[in-house]
Design a protein around this motif. Sequence first.
Motif, PDB file in Angstrom:
ATOM      1  N   ARG A 316      -2.021  -2.069 -13.236  1.00 20.61           N
ATOM      2  CA  ARG A 316      -2.844  -2.255 -12.026  1.00 20.61           C
ATOM      3  C   ARG A 316      -3.132  -0.878 -11.436  1.00 20.61           C
ATOM      4  O   ARG A 316      -2.236  -0.041 -11.360  1.00 20.61           O
ATOM      5  CB  ARG A 316      -2.072  -3.053 -10.997  1.00 20.61           C
ATOM      6  CG  ARG A 316      -2.083  -4.582 -11.031  1.00 20.61           C
ATOM      7  CD  ARG A 316      -2.224  -5.253 -12.314  1.00 20.61           C
ATOM      8  NE  ARG A 316      -2.133  -6.714 -12.156  1.00 20.61           N
ATOM      9  CZ  ARG A 316      -2.033  -7.557 -13.143  1.00 20.61           C
ATOM     10  NH1 ARG A 316      -2.022  -7.124 -14.402  1.00 20.61           N
ATOM     11  NH2 ARG A 316      -1.966  -8.843 -12.917  1.00 20.61           N
ATOM     12  N   HIS A 317      -4.352  -0.688 -10.992  1.00 24.78           N
ATOM     13  CA  HIS A 317      -4.720   0.551 -10.304  1.00 24.78           C
ATOM     14  C   HIS A 317      -4.782   0.310  -8.807  1.00 24.78           C
ATOM     15  O   HIS A 317      -5.035  -0.810  -8.376  1.00 24.78           O
ATOM     16  CB  HIS A 317      -6.059   1.073 -10.829  1.00 24.78           C
ATOM     17  CG  HIS A 317      -6.015   1.362 -12.306  1.00 24.78           C
ATOM     18  ND1 HIS A 317      -6.395   0.423 -13.244  1.00 24.78           N
ATOM     19  CD2 HIS A 317      -5.609   2.439 -12.997  1.00 24.78           C
ATOM     20  CE1 HIS A 317      -6.233   0.925 -14.458  1.00 24.78           C
ATOM     21  NE2 HIS A 317      -5.753   2.148 -14.346  1.00 24.78           N
ATOM     22  N   PRO A 318      -4.573   1.365  -8.030  1.00 18.95           N
ATOM     23  CA  PRO A 318      -4.532   1.191  -6.572  1.00 18.95           C
ATOM     24  C   PRO A 318      -5.862   0.693  -6.001  1.00 18.95           C
ATOM     25  O   PRO A 318      -6.938   1.046  -6.487  1.00 18.95           O
ATOM     26  CB  PRO A 318      -4.245   2.601  -6.047  1.00 18.95           C
ATOM     27  CG  PRO A 318      -3.780   3.390  -7.217  1.00 18.95           C
ATOM     28  CD  PRO A 318      -4.327   2.763  -8.437  1.00 18.95           C
ATOM     29  N   LEU A 319      -5.754  -0.145  -4.986  1.00 20.14           N
ATOM     30  CA  LEU A 319      -6.931  -0.613  -4.240  1.00 20.14           C
ATOM     31  C   LEU A 319      -6.593  -0.459  -2.757  1.00 20.14           C
ATOM     32  O   LEU A 319      -6.035  -1.363  -2.149  1.00 20.14           O
ATOM     33  CB  LEU A 319      -7.196  -2.087  -4.530  1.00 20.14           C
ATOM     34  CG  LEU A 319      -7.993  -2.516  -5.753  1.00 20.14           C
ATOM     35  CD1 LEU A 319      -8.125  -4.030  -5.747  1.00 20.14           C
ATOM     36  CD2 LEU A 319      -9.374  -1.864  -5.773  1.00 20.14           C
ATOM     37  N   PRO A 320      -6.896   0.670  -2.171  1.00 19.45           N
ATOM     38  CA  PRO A 320      -6.523   0.876  -0.769  1.00 19.45           C
ATOM     39  C   PRO A 320      -7.422   0.068   0.178  1.00 19.45           C
ATOM     40  O   PRO A 320      -8.384   0.597   0.740  1.00 19.45           O
ATOM     41  CB  PRO A 320      -6.711   2.387  -0.567  1.00 19.45           C
ATOM     42  CG  PRO A 320      -7.666   2.803  -1.641  1.00 19.45           C
ATOM     43  CD  PRO A 320      -7.577   1.840  -2.759  1.00 19.45           C
ATOM     44  N   VAL A 321      -7.091  -1.195   0.351  1.00 18.92           N
ATOM     45  CA  VAL A 321      -7.899  -2.102   1.167  1.00 18.92           C
ATOM     46  C   VAL A 321      -6.951  -2.954   1.999  1.00 18.92           C
ATOM     47  O   VAL A 321      -5.865  -3.295   1.542  1.00 18.92           O
ATOM     48  CB  VAL A 321      -8.744  -3.038   0.253  1.00 18.92           C
ATOM     49  CG1 VAL A 321      -9.481  -4.080   1.084  1.00 18.92           C
ATOM     50  CG2 VAL A 321      -9.725  -2.240  -0.592  1.00 18.92           C
ATOM     51  N   ARG A 322      -7.385  -3.276   3.232  1.00 15.56           N
ATOM     52  CA  ARG A 322      -6.603  -4.226   4.025  1.00 15.56           C
ATOM     53  C   ARG A 322      -7.222  -5.609   3.848  1.00 15.56           C
ATOM     54  O   ARG A 322      -8.323  -5.890   4.304  1.00 15.56           O
ATOM     55  CB  ARG A 322      -6.596  -3.836   5.500  1.00 15.56           C
ATOM     56  CG  ARG A 322      -5.793  -4.832   6.328  1.00 15.56           C
ATOM     57  CD  ARG A 322      -5.346  -4.263   7.679  1.00 15.56           C
ATOM     58  NE  ARG A 322      -4.727  -5.311   8.498  1.00 15.56           N
ATOM     59  CZ  ARG A 322      -3.466  -5.730   8.354  1.00 15.56           C
ATOM     60  NH1 ARG A 322      -2.698  -5.226   7.416  1.00 15.56           N
ATOM     61  NH2 ARG A 322      -2.978  -6.677   9.135  1.00 15.56           N
TER      62      ARG A 322
END
Lengths: 442, 497
Positions: A316-322
């Motif tokens: 999994r790659h980062p997804l900087p989301v709220r």
Amino acid sequence: MTDSDTAPGAGEGSRSFDDLLGDCVHCGFCLPTCPTYVLWGEEMDSPRGRIHLMGQMREDDVLSEAAAGHFDNCLGCLACVSSCPSGVAYDALIESTRATVEQEHRRPAGERLLRAAVFALFPYRRRLELMRGPLKAYQASGLNRLVRRTGVLERISPSLATMERIAPPLTGAVPALPEVVPARGRRRAVVGMLTGCVQGAFFPQVNTATARVLASEGCDVVIPREQGCCGALSAHTGRAAEAAGFARATAAAFADAGVDAVVVNSAGCGGTMKHYGRVLEEAGAAPEEVRRAEELSARVVDLSEYLVQLGPRAPRHPLPVRAAYHDACHLSHGQGVTSQPRELLRAIPELEVADLPNPEICCGSAGVYNLLRPQAAGDLGERKSEDVRSTGAELLVAGNPGCSLQIASAMDRAGEPISVAHTAQVLDASIRGLDPAVLLTR
Amino acid sequence: MFDEGEGEPRMPQPLTALIPRLREICGDDGVITDRTRRRTYESDGLTYHASTPGVVVLPTTTDQVAAVVRLCADAGVPFVPRGAGTGLSAGALPHSEGVLIVTSRMRRILEIDVANERAVVQPGVANLEVTRAAAPHGYYYAPDPSSQQVCSVGGNIAENSGGAHCLKYGFTVNHVLGLEIVTPQGEVVRLGGKAADAPGYDLLGAFVGSEGTLGIATEITVRLLRAPQKVRTLLAAFETMDAGGAAVSAIISAGVLPAAVEMMDALSIEAAEAAVACDYPPGAGAVLIVELDGPAADVDAQFERATRLCRESGAFEVRTADDAAERARIWKGRKSAFAAVGRISPAYIVQDGVVPRTALPDVLRRIAELSAASGIRVANVFHAGDGNLHPLVLFDDAEPGASERAAEVSGRILDLCIEHGGSITGEHGVGVDKACQMPEMFSPADLETMDLFRSAFDPAGIANPEKLLPTPRLCGERPGVRKGVHPLVAEGAAEQF
Ligand SMILES: Cc1cc2nc3c(=O)[nH]c(=O)nc-3n(C[C@H](O)[C@H](O)[C@H](O)COP(=O)(O)OP(=O)(O)OC[C@H]3O[C@@H](n4cnc5c(N)ncnc54)[C@H](O)[C@@H]3O)c2cc1C
Ligand code: SF4
Ligand code: SF4
């Protein structure tokens, strides 16, 4: 009492309607989770009240106008199944009751027409796809914004207005999925995939994402061409014979596909497919046929359920989301799937996943309910959008596209638009290492 | 005007005249006249008492309630308040020629006043909603009936409801600071207030537990408590009930005040094992569950003491729980106890009685004697801390004469409670169900005094008539003994405290 005794709809087998009714002890524990009770606070529009009305219907052997109206008001969200400590199979009860309503109750002319239109259109992917052209042109013209602003449709017909509002934004043509998507790397399983009618026509990107995620996790994905609507819409609205027809066709489509599991990415479809036996029984099918359908049901799993079972393999790659996760009723109440999607989402680096307050309350989408009861659906949408706003999320994730549209439309109306995505799309973006912006464009 | 079905009995006469006025007061959608709809209100959680209300109204404000009650008073029409309809004594049983006033649309939380540790709510607000609203501030509403997610605060007031934790925190009456009520004559009156301990007669205290016979609570000010810093739970196994009882006495006389103390006997343990495999220590003749909460240091100190006292009283095994999951494991058997009994007996009666805690060992011995003499088994599950018994009288309804003998035993148990200075109901109230047993507990003079008190509020006798106090019409013939435990409780799906 074991867990399986209380599993949604479990164990009702061939118990009679009266027997199932008898399970209700009138404790009222289901009241606070029922969306119509939350809205109107009256007994007749609560699960306990509706069960009482069903009892009256059996006792007096008539279906009163009043009772039919309260059954129609039920969203079929099955929150009452989750909250009932006695294991009352309200899902089986309401399906059977709806079939009675359908046979015996004559609705007012306007409503009959609306229902006829809905059912001539929705369960048929090709008819839905034909609608894409005009819809797309309409949206591209900007006329949609004008129509919404003036509220002209609202005045002509609230149902049409709802239909206009929840129409998904359409771009590009429906991409055709191949009949088999091969596993990436070593093969771990062979699975079938349901494309669904609404999903297939309006949310092809969800299906593509689903297939890609499954393949990345090591599954050969078999997508039988001859599949159509699974029959959920018909079953949920009492059209028993029609539902059984769709069930037979779907079962046949997957029967010889040689798959270990049938993966479904739409909550409502999965919920129904897991109860095909009941769908066929309701329509009076032969026991042998019921048994065959049950065999298929045993292999049906929701995408998130399946992925957790399988365990992650693709990085999994980062997804900087709220993000906020919304429980689609037919996933949480209908199939008891609540932890799996959260587990999958929380495993994505840098993705923040907020829970909504009042997660058990339906958003008002409920299949075609928002077309048949636009006022109630709108009120519920508003409540849900307030809860979503309270989390400060920029992305709303759900396992059912109908919910996403319903909530997005309510947020729009409130002047605070939000991006929406299916769990599959979020996973897909993370596995492929996409820029989070792809999820945040509306 | 009325959308009644064909051939349905019409609405009773004096009521039909009121309908247009009721509609003016509550709006068209706040008045239910159609018979099919009215019938859904025919009973509360005790379904074998049922009666279709004459008309149902769903007010949203105090003014509407007052106007409806005034209308009833002027016309001499009875009215019955109803909250969520979860009562277990048919207290909200409708009057077939009266108005059922339902508070389910009065569900606004009007104020959460953290600084003064109180909340003001409308009566239809669910008990648990108060805690949910207070939780973000670190507070909660203490009374916790197991129906708390649905039962209304107004209903709690009327029944003086309690929960597992009322040993330490008291019943509803200890948590109500003020009320706005509509009297049976339709006046709006305030009882108590924001300040504690108003001078004069404690009318607030009298209203709590009045089961809708003194009027309708329309606004309620409750006390909020700070959520405990720490919660710890222990399960102790004893060879005999006497040893378990001795532990309870030792703990309480040592000045330890647990939040909850629950006890189960061998028969109910056997049942719980059969149902949920709760895995209590094998060979136990009694298990005791003790829960402590409060400031961490206090809890830890008291917990050590309680554990030691259990051992000194003969506990052969003590298990402890420090987090929610472990706690749930300990409570699992207790919570399923009623349900479980269904596994070891085809039918049973649940009783709800209270005795002074010190009388517990004696009463339990007498129950055992009764059981031995009659050949009817009795399982005991109870709130040992405050002497609230829920004996389960087991029998086989297929065996001729068994249900009569069980009813006899069940009745005798209530007599025992009364003989020992206890009461015929712990928490479920009197309602219609036990109204006719009131004379067993109170003398005619007592009952007359209560009636006088009631009449002072309600001279016309229109507020929830035929509930709470016996009437000749109701009790001319002795009503049947309750057939069994509430089915939900029988399944272990819920518990009654
Ligand atoms: C499964 C189950 C478990 C339960 N567990 C417990 C328990 O642990 N402890 C416990 O104490 N009880 C318990 N109960 C009983 C019940 O929930 C309580 O008595 C509760 O307080 C009733 O609230 P309600 O809103 O449902 O009231 P209702 O049943 O609607 O009414 C109860 C009485 O209150 C009167 N009333 C209602 N509202 C008002 C008002 N605003 N003003 C004046 N009078 C009013 C009615 O006339 C009636 O007499 C349980 C019930 C069930 C079904
Ligand atoms: S299915 Fe949903 S709307 Fe229908 S009675 Fe149950 S909780 Fe209410
Ligand atoms: S459906 Fe279940 S929760 Fe609702 S009243 Fe009946 S038994 Fe209670």
